[in-house]
Design an enzyme around this catalytic site. Structure first.
Site, short mmCIF file in Angstrom:
data_model
loop_
_atom_site.label_atom_id
_atom_site.label_comp_id
_atom_site.label_asym_id
_atom_site.label_seq_id
_atom_site.Cartn_x
_atom_site.Cartn_y
_atom_site.Cartn_z
N ARG A 79 0.82 -1.21 0.00
CA ARG A 79 0.00 0.00 0.00
C ARG A 79 0.86 1.27 0.00
NH1 ARG A 79 -2.35 2.58 4.22
NH2 ARG A 79 -2.19 0.75 5.57
N TYR B 18 -15.91 15.29 -15.60
CA TYR B 18 -16.33 13.89 -15.48
C TYR B 18 -17.30 13.73 -14.30
CZ TYR B 18 -16.00 8.92 -14.59
OH TYR B 18 -16.31 7.62 -14.36
N LYS C 204 -8.28 4.33 -19.08
CA LYS C 204 -8.66 4.67 -20.44
C LYS C 204 -7.46 4.52 -21.38
CE LYS C 204 -12.41 5.69 -18.18
NZ LYS C 204 -12.71 7.04 -17.69
#
Ligand code: PLP
Length: 440
Positions: free
Chosen positions: A100, A153, A250
């Site tokens: 993490r 967005y 994307k």
């Protein structure tokens, strides 16, 4: 050798340029870029994007000589003196301790993204939204003010609209292409401007240089979401932006097979954003980091093919009688009158257009397409179509949609890397085809 490996200790931490907001002024601790290990391939930012996409950040495994970065599929790493020193010095971002906090698979992709955006430092996260949320929280304080756009967005809009006020940050939404409106929204407590370099779904192209100037005057930071353009088409840090975020889901990944985010900028911002992402838990899994790194090797090839395909699709649609409007910068027109063409390598693979007859007609048209899949998301090698009105912008009222320019019948087309003649023929047939014709 084609490219020189820079020694890790030789990479200074860049100061100067836009010194950003005042609360960062005393964060002057000298740091190296990265994080990377001595086995990560660190290339000069002068190297061309095609070469950086393939080679920057690769972990050159000293044990096996593997040509690609191994998948460091582990949640934790052996503790040694260096780990303990990192804890006590507060440099735990730079040493493998716990995934993490950081993992060499993530560091490879980070170095590749930083190199392509022309920066020293980057962070990868579990999604575009975790990148955006961590960035906005880390770079603002309670009591501050943010300026953003109506048509960012949807997830970003919801974060700004729903979560920021309760976190003590006020937000003003403006039209990103109206510099006077942006300037008028600035307040003494404005800390952050958040805009997209090319907007969804109407492909508005605000002046990043202009926004950077306004941010600088206001002593605020400019953060831009560069998802639609990618560093192949624009490098916003060179135009004055302070931090760049991406939905790496994307174009960066490019194959619709993973979810990831990225943040790029100077190390002093990135360290803060990293610490925030750590607390939010937005870690990118090592296997996804591997897939992202692999996908990014072809980024310049894919994006250039998509630039060309989308421009051709836009030109075809602009001449079709069943299409009422097409949004794409390549078509010019009054909306793109102020476009600073030299700042763009191209305009990416997105085209949006209005089918005459409204949403019903647009739905019928989409059903008749044989090549593109009807699905939300974008930026993959395959063409995708969807309608903003019943997906990304369905939570807005019809009036709110028309206020930002989303008219009935609007279709968003993420153009893939297929042969463009096939795509154009498919569009032509779907626009003219009889209603009973079956799909596929
Ligand atoms: C998809 C997208 C996001 C959100 O990214 P996720 O990876 O889905 O969290 C943010 N900004 C833009 C412009 C996007 O297209």
């Amino acid at each position: 050798m084609l490219v020189a490996k820079e020694s890790r200790t030789a990479i200074g931490f860049e100061e100067g340029r836009n010194d950003g907001a005042k609360w960062f002024g005393d964060l002057t601790r000298s740091r190296f870029a990265g994080p990377v290990t001595p086995h990560h391939r660190v290339l000069s930012r002068e190297v061309s994007p095609e070469t950086l996409a393939v080679h920057a950040g690769t972990y050159e495994d000293p044990v096996t000589g593997a040509v690609g970065t191994p998948v460091f599929q582990t949640s934790t790493f052996l503790l040694d003196d260096a780990s303990y020193a990192a804890f006590s010095d507060g440099t735990s971002r730079d040493v493998p301790i716990y995934t993490r906090y950081g993992n060499p698979s993530q560091w490879s992709v980070q170095e590749k993204i930083a190199a392509l955006e022309g920066s020293r430092s980057a962070l990868v996260t579990s999604s575009g939204m975790s990148a955006t949320a961590s960035t906005i929280y880390a770079l603002t304080n309670a009591g501050s003010h943010i300026v953003s756009a109506y048509d960012v967005y949807g997830g970003t809009y919801n974060l700004l609209r729903e979560d920021m006020p309760s976190a003590g940050r006020e937000v003003t939404f403006v039209d990103p292409c109206d510099p006077d409106a942006v300037r008028a929204a600035i307040r003494p407590e404005t800390q952050l401007l958040f805009f997209e370099t090319l907007t969804n779904p109407l492909l508005k192209a605000p002046s990043v240089r202009g926004l950077a100037e306004i941010a600088k005057e206001a002593n605020a930071l400019l953060v831009v979401d560069n998802t639609f353009l990618t560093p192949v088409n624009m490098r916003p840090l060179e135009l004055g932006a302070d931090v760049v975020v991406h939905s790496a889901t994307k174009y960066l990944a490019g194959h619709s097979d993973l979810t990831a985010g990225a943040v790029v900028g100077r190390r002093k911002f990135l360290d803060r954003i990293w610490a925030q992402a750590l607390r939010f838990g937005g870690t990118l899994e090592p296997l996804s980091a591997f897939l992202l790194e692999r996908g990014m090797k072809t980024l310049p090839l894919r994006v250039r093919a998509q630039n060309a395909n989308a421009a051709e699709v836009a030109r075809f649609l602009a001449g079709h009688e069943r299409i009422a409007a097409v949004h794409h910068p390549e078509l010019g027109g009054p909306r793109y009158a102020g476009l600073e063409r030299a700042d763009y390598g191209g305009f990416g693979g997105m085209v949006s257009f209005e089918v005459r007859g409204g949403d019903e007609a647009a739905l019928e048209f989409m059903k008749k397409l044989r090549i593109p899949y009807v699905a939300t998301s974008l930026g993959g090698v395959e063409s995708l179509v969807s309608m903003p009105s019943n997906t990304s912008h369905s939570s807005l009222t019809a009036r709110q949609r028309s206020r930002i320019g989303i008219n009935p019948g609007l279709v968003r087309f993420s153009v893939g890397i297929e042969n463009v003649r096939d795509l154009v023929r498919d569009l032509d047939e779907a626009l003219g085809a009889p209603a009973e014709e079956d799909k596929r």
